[in-house]
Design an enzyme around this catalytic site. Structure first.
Site, PDB file in Angstrom:
ATOM      1  N   GLY A 283       0.838  -1.213   0.000  1.00  0.00           N
ATOM      2  CA  GLY A 283       0.000   0.000   0.000  1.00  0.00           C
ATOM      3  C   GLY A 283       0.867   1.253   0.000  1.00  0.00           C
TER       4      GLY A 283
ATOM      5  N   ARG B  18       1.126  -5.045  -5.807  1.00  0.00           N
ATOM      6  CA  ARG B  18       1.312  -6.285  -5.061  1.00  0.00           C
ATOM      7  C   ARG B  18       1.731  -7.333  -6.090  1.00  0.00           C
ATOM      8  NH1 ARG B  18      -2.899  -3.824  -1.602  1.00  0.00           N
ATOM      9  NH2 ARG B  18      -1.711  -3.285   0.247  1.00  0.00           N
TER      10      ARG B  18
ATOM     11  N   GLY C 128       5.636  -2.302   3.548  1.00  0.00           N
ATOM     12  CA  GLY C 128       5.235  -2.860   4.836  1.00  0.00           C
ATOM     13  C   GLY C 128       5.878  -4.214   5.087  1.00  0.00           C
ATOM     14  N   ASP C 129       5.344  -4.956   6.058  1.00  0.00           N
ATOM     15  CA  ASP C 129       6.020  -6.204   6.444  1.00  0.00           C
ATOM     16  C   ASP C 129       6.012  -7.264   5.331  1.00  0.00           C
ATOM     17  OD1 ASP C 129       3.331  -6.622   6.781  1.00  0.00           O
ATOM     18  OD2 ASP C 129       3.477  -7.408   8.819  1.00  0.00           O
TER      19      ASP C 129
ATOM     20  N   SER D 103       6.295  -6.652   2.137  1.00  0.00           N
ATOM     21  CA  SER D 103       7.403  -6.238   1.270  1.00  0.00           C
ATOM     22  C   SER D 103       8.752  -6.609   1.892  1.00  0.00           C
ATOM     23  CB  SER D 103       7.358  -4.731   1.042  1.00  0.00           C
ATOM     24  OG  SER D 103       6.105  -4.365   0.508  1.00  0.00           O
TER      25      SER D 103
ATOM     26  N   THR E  79       4.004   2.707   5.670  1.00  0.00           N
ATOM     27  CA  THR E  79       2.593   2.314   5.780  1.00  0.00           C
ATOM     28  C   THR E  79       1.910   3.236   6.783  1.00  0.00           C
ATOM     29  OG1 THR E  79       1.045   0.672   6.656  1.00  0.00           O
ATOM     30  CG2 THR E  79       3.294   0.414   7.367  1.00  0.00           C
TER      31      THR E  79
ATOM     32  N   ASP F 205      -0.361   2.469   8.719  1.00  0.00           N
ATOM     33  CA  ASP F 205      -0.898   1.708   9.860  1.00  0.00           C
ATOM     34  C   ASP F 205      -0.003   1.716  11.111  1.00  0.00           C
ATOM     35  OD1 ASP F 205      -2.852   1.015   8.006  1.00  0.00           O
ATOM     36  OD2 ASP F 205      -1.899  -0.891   7.516  1.00  0.00           O
TER      37      ASP F 205
ATOM     38  N   ASP G 238       2.053  -0.467  11.864  1.00  0.00           N
ATOM     39  CA  ASP G 238       1.926  -1.820  12.427  1.00  0.00           C
ATOM     40  C   ASP G 238       3.165  -2.681  12.180  1.00  0.00           C
ATOM     41  OD1 ASP G 238       1.634  -2.045   9.696  1.00  0.00           O
ATOM     42  OD2 ASP G 238      -0.104  -3.365   9.763  1.00  0.00           O
TER      43      ASP G 238
ATOM     44  N   ARG H 221     -17.828  16.230  13.366  1.00  0.00           N
ATOM     45  CA  ARG H 221     -18.388  16.702  14.639  1.00  0.00           C
ATOM     46  C   ARG H 221     -19.319  17.897  14.420  1.00  0.00           C
ATOM     47  NH1 ARG H 221     -17.916  15.651  19.854  1.00  0.00           N
ATOM     48  NH2 ARG H 221     -15.864  14.705  19.975  1.00  0.00           N
TER      49      ARG H 221
ATOM     50  N   ARG I  58     -26.644  14.119  16.703  1.00  0.00           N
ATOM     51  CA  ARG I  58     -26.471  12.729  16.254  1.00  0.00           C
ATOM     52  C   ARG I  58     -25.234  12.079  16.844  1.00  0.00           C
ATOM     53  NH1 ARG I  58     -27.472  13.784   9.848  1.00  0.00           N
ATOM     54  NH2 ARG I  58     -29.693  13.321   9.797  1.00  0.00           N
TER      55      ARG I  58
ATOM     56  N   ARG J 207      -5.651  -1.523   9.095  1.00  0.00           N
ATOM     57  CA  ARG J 207      -5.684  -2.986   8.896  1.00  0.00           C
ATOM     58  C   ARG J 207      -6.104  -3.636  10.203  1.00  0.00           C
ATOM     59  NH1 ARG J 207      -3.551  -5.495   4.304  1.00  0.00           N
ATOM     60  NH2 ARG J 207      -2.344  -3.674   3.792  1.00  0.00           N
TER      61      ARG J 207
ATOM     62  N   GLU K 240     -15.926  10.389  21.921  1.00  0.00           N
ATOM     63  CA  GLU K 240     -16.570   9.900  23.139  1.00  0.00           C
ATOM     64  C   GLU K 240     -16.217   8.452  23.420  1.00  0.00           C
ATOM     65  OE1 GLU K 240     -18.151  12.258  21.095  1.00  0.00           O
ATOM     66  OE2 GLU K 240     -17.614  13.621  22.723  1.00  0.00           O
TER      67      GLU K 240
ATOM     68  N   LYS L  16     -23.976  16.659  26.803  1.00  0.00           N
ATOM     69  CA  LYS L  16     -23.669  16.676  25.383  1.00  0.00           C
ATOM     70  C   LYS L  16     -24.778  15.947  24.632  1.00  0.00           C
ATOM     71  CE  LYS L  16     -19.139  16.177  24.341  1.00  0.00           C
ATOM     72  NZ  LYS L  16     -17.874  15.456  24.260  1.00  0.00           N
TER      73      LYS L  16
ATOM     74  N   HIS M 275     -24.416  15.164  21.215  1.00  0.00           N
ATOM     75  CA  HIS M 275     -23.877  14.512  20.008  1.00  0.00           C
ATOM     76  C   HIS M 275     -22.625  13.734  20.411  1.00  0.00           C
ATOM     77  CE1 HIS M 275     -21.291  17.998  20.312  1.00  0.00           C
ATOM     78  NE2 HIS M 275     -20.434  17.354  19.536  1.00  0.00           N
TER      79      HIS M 275
ATOM     80  N   HIS N 264      -9.757   5.490   1.893  1.00  0.00           N
ATOM     81  CA  HIS N 264      -8.478   5.825   1.257  1.00  0.00           C
ATOM     82  C   HIS N 264      -8.109   7.305   1.283  1.00  0.00           C
ATOM     83  CE1 HIS N 264      -8.934   1.700  -0.118  1.00  0.00           C
ATOM     84  NE2 HIS N 264      -7.635   1.720  -0.317  1.00  0.00           N
TER      85      HIS N 264
HETATM   86  P1  ADP Z   1       2.895  -4.566   2.650  1.00  0.00           P
HETATM   87  O1  ADP Z   1       4.313  -4.571   2.201  1.00  0.00           O
HETATM   88  O2  ADP Z   1       2.301  -3.190   2.699  1.00  0.00           O
HETATM   89  O3  ADP Z   1       2.692  -5.375   3.917  1.00  0.00           O
HETATM   90  P2  ADP Z   1       1.781  -6.777   1.108  1.00  0.00           P
HETATM   91  O4  ADP Z   1       1.607  -7.674   2.293  1.00  0.00           O
HETATM   92  O5  ADP Z   1       0.717  -6.733   0.080  1.00  0.00           O
HETATM   93  O6  ADP Z   1       2.007  -5.257   1.522  1.00  0.00           O
HETATM   94  O7  ADP Z   1       3.146  -7.217   0.410  1.00  0.00           O
HETATM   95  C1  ADP Z   1       3.642  -6.495  -0.709  1.00  0.00           C
HETATM   96  C2  ADP Z   1       4.356  -7.465  -1.617  1.00  0.00           C
HETATM   97  O8  ADP Z   1       5.476  -8.042  -0.929  1.00  0.00           O
HETATM   98  C3  ADP Z   1       3.537  -8.667  -2.064  1.00  0.00           C
HETATM   99  O9  ADP Z   1       2.693  -8.376  -3.145  1.00  0.00           O
HETATM  100  C4  ADP Z   1       4.618  -9.636  -2.456  1.00  0.00           C
HETATM  101  O10 ADP Z   1       5.184  -9.289  -3.690  1.00  0.00           O
HETATM  102  C5  ADP Z   1       5.668  -9.375  -1.387  1.00  0.00           C
HETATM  103  N1  ADP Z   1       5.488 -10.341  -0.295  1.00  0.00           N
HETATM  104  C6  ADP Z   1       4.512 -10.362   0.621  1.00  0.00           C
HETATM  105  N2  ADP Z   1       4.638 -11.416   1.450  1.00  0.00           N
HETATM  106  C7  ADP Z   1       5.727 -12.084   1.029  1.00  0.00           C
HETATM  107  C8  ADP Z   1       6.390 -13.270   1.457  1.00  0.00           C
HETATM  108  N3  ADP Z   1       5.925 -13.965   2.504  1.00  0.00           N
HETATM  109  N4  ADP Z   1       7.496 -13.652   0.795  1.00  0.00           N
HETATM  110  C9  ADP Z   1       7.955 -12.940  -0.244  1.00  0.00           C
HETATM  111  N5  ADP Z   1       7.373 -11.824  -0.702  1.00  0.00           N
HETATM  112  C10 ADP Z   1       6.278 -11.386  -0.091  1.00  0.00           C
HETATM  113  O1  F6P Z   2      -1.895  -0.885   4.927  1.00  0.00           O
HETATM  114  C1  F6P Z   2      -2.489   0.323   4.562  1.00  0.00           C
HETATM  115  C2  F6P Z   2      -3.965   0.132   4.325  1.00  0.00           C
HETATM  116  O2  F6P Z   2      -4.517   1.373   3.910  1.00  0.00           O
HETATM  117  C3  F6P Z   2      -4.752  -0.427   5.501  1.00  0.00           C
HETATM  118  O3  F6P Z   2      -5.007   0.554   6.482  1.00  0.00           O
HETATM  119  C4  F6P Z   2      -5.959  -0.970   4.825  1.00  0.00           C
HETATM  120  O4  F6P Z   2      -6.490  -2.042   5.574  1.00  0.00           O
HETATM  121  C5  F6P Z   2      -5.414  -1.486   3.506  1.00  0.00           C
HETATM  122  O5  F6P Z   2      -4.184  -0.817   3.298  1.00  0.00           O
HETATM  123  C6  F6P Z   2      -6.309  -1.236   2.334  1.00  0.00           C
HETATM  124  O6  F6P Z   2      -5.720  -1.839   1.227  1.00  0.00           O
HETATM  125  P1  F6P Z   2      -6.184  -1.551  -0.266  1.00  0.00           P
HETATM  126  O7  F6P Z   2      -5.601  -0.245  -0.687  1.00  0.00           O
HETATM  127  O8  F6P Z   2      -5.602  -2.687  -1.036  1.00  0.00           O
HETATM  128  O9  F6P Z   2      -7.676  -1.506  -0.269  1.00  0.00           O
END
Ligand code: ADP
Ligand code: F6P
Length: 322
Positions: A12, A73, A103-104, A106, A126, A128, A130, A155, A163, A172, A188, A216, A218, A252
């Site tokens: 992402g 991806r 992200g993880d 990648s 990312t 997130d 995370d 708000r 409301r 995520r 709240e 309040k 709302h 998004h």
């Molecule tokens: P993010 O990097 O934001 O977590 P994804 O989980 O979609 O997003 O991973 C991005 C890309 O990284 C995937 O489309 C793939 O090409 C690669 N990737 C994800 N998981 C793996 C994995 N376990 N081993 C190798 N490549 C991976």
């Molecule tokens: O990881 C970033 C993020 O925007 C998350 O917050 C959300 O769950 C996901 O990506 C949405 O992914 P996509 O753009 O593929 O709909």
């Protein structure tokens, strides 16, 4: 000493990725290295979709959201066959290292590519926040500020109509954005996956507040995306309280927009650090933030870590809510 490196964005997108691409490019060029910008993440690597980067290629992008290198991806990269194909393309292009901004998922790809002899450095990008081994991921601050501005607007209208506005924010499975945004907007209630929630208690508090003479009339309830129940939560709260409710899924919009100063600066520091590592021939590392400082850690070790939740901040939220 790497002389030619690649840079790509994957998964992402996140505001600030451009600032990281810029820093990687400019730092590498200033160290006498050649830089190849690989388009659309691992997809572009496998398809040989790339451009030679110059100082001018990254001009005027530090303030722009999205990623000038595009992102995608790439399911093919999840297996060794794809990774070996990627290695062959790197060898063909003479790439001695790659900076992977993502992200993880990648980073798993970057770890695999490192294990077959192409040193890779991961930079966390990312919204997130995370990623286990870093206190901060590029895009987090911008996304939270965007969500905050949107909720401030919600708000206004919630107040005019007495409301309840139930707002789903991204993240995520993680509730980091939700907790911070809930504090910053004076919400709240906040509902995340990390902590149990009790709709009866939230409804009871809303009724008590509304029936109090100076109360309040709302309410803003922030729901983390991972909970996946914003619609049901709004419906249930409306039934329990008779307070008219509306749901807004911010979606998004949180991923776009001009990055904040924090995202631009941290992206630049991380990009610079990644190049310093590759310059020394070091790969298989994730760049992160620890105690507010840029550091690096082994990819597999970094991915295996546990990230603490914002428990203290969550408690502060409820102790300072209405
Ligand atoms: P993010 O990097 O934001 O977590 P994804 O989980 O979609 O997003 O991973 C991005 C890309 O990284 C995937 O489309 C793939 O090409 C690669 N990737 C994800 N998981 C793996 C994995 N376990 N081993 C190798 N490549 C991976
Ligand atoms: O990881 C970033 C993020 O925007 C998350 O917050 C959300 O769950 C996901 O990506 C949405 O992914 P996509 O753009 O593929 O709909």
């Amino acid at each position: 000493m790497a002389k030619k490196i690649g840079v790509l964005t994957s998964g992402g997108d996140a505001p600030g990725m451009n600032a990281a691409v810029r820093a990687v490019t400019r730092a590498a060029l200033s160290k006498g290295m050649e830089v190849i910008g690989i388009k659309r993440g691992y997809v572009g690597l496998l398809n040989r979709e790339y451009e030679q980067m110059t100082a001018r290629s990254v001009s005027g992008i530090i303030q722009r959201g999205g990623t000038c290198l595009y992102t995608a991806r790439c399911p093919e990269f999840r297996n060794m066959e794809g990774v070996l194909k990627g290695k062959a393309v790197c060898e063909e292009l003479g790439l001695e290292g790659i900076v992977v901004i993502g992200g993880d998922g990648s980073f798993r790809g970057a770890g695999d590519l490192s294990s077959v002899g192409i040193p890779c450095i991961g930079i966390p990008g990312t919204i997130d926040n995370d990623i286990q081994c870093t206190e901060y991921t590029i895009g987090y601050d911008t996304a939270m500020n965007t969500a905050m501005e949107m909720i401030d607007r919600l708000r206004d209208t919630a107040q005019s109509h007495d409301r309840c506005s139930v707002v789903e924010v991204m993240g995520r499975k993680a509730g980091y954005i939700a907790v911070n945004v809930a504090i910053a907007t004076g919400a709240e209630a906040v509902i995340t996956l990390e902590r149990p929630y009790d709709l009866d208690a939230i409804a009871a508090k809303m009724i008590k507040t509304k029936t109090n003479k100076n109360g309040k009339t709302h309410f803003i309830i922030v729901v983390a995306e991972g909970v996946g129940q914003a619609e049901n939560i709004a419906k249930t709260l409306q039934e329990m309280t008779s307070i008219e409710s509306r749901v807004t899924v911010l979606g998004h919009v949180q991923r776009g927009g001009s990055p904040t100063l924090r995202d631009r600066v941290i992206a630049t520091e991380m990009g610079y650090h990644a190049v310093e590592l590759l310059e020394q021939g070091i790969g298989n590392r994730i760049v992160g933030l620890k105690d507010g400082k840029v550091y690096d850690i082994d990819i597999q070790e970094g991915l295996a870590m546990n990230k603490p939740f914002l428990d203290h901040r969550y408690d502060i939220f409820y102790d300072t809510a209405y």
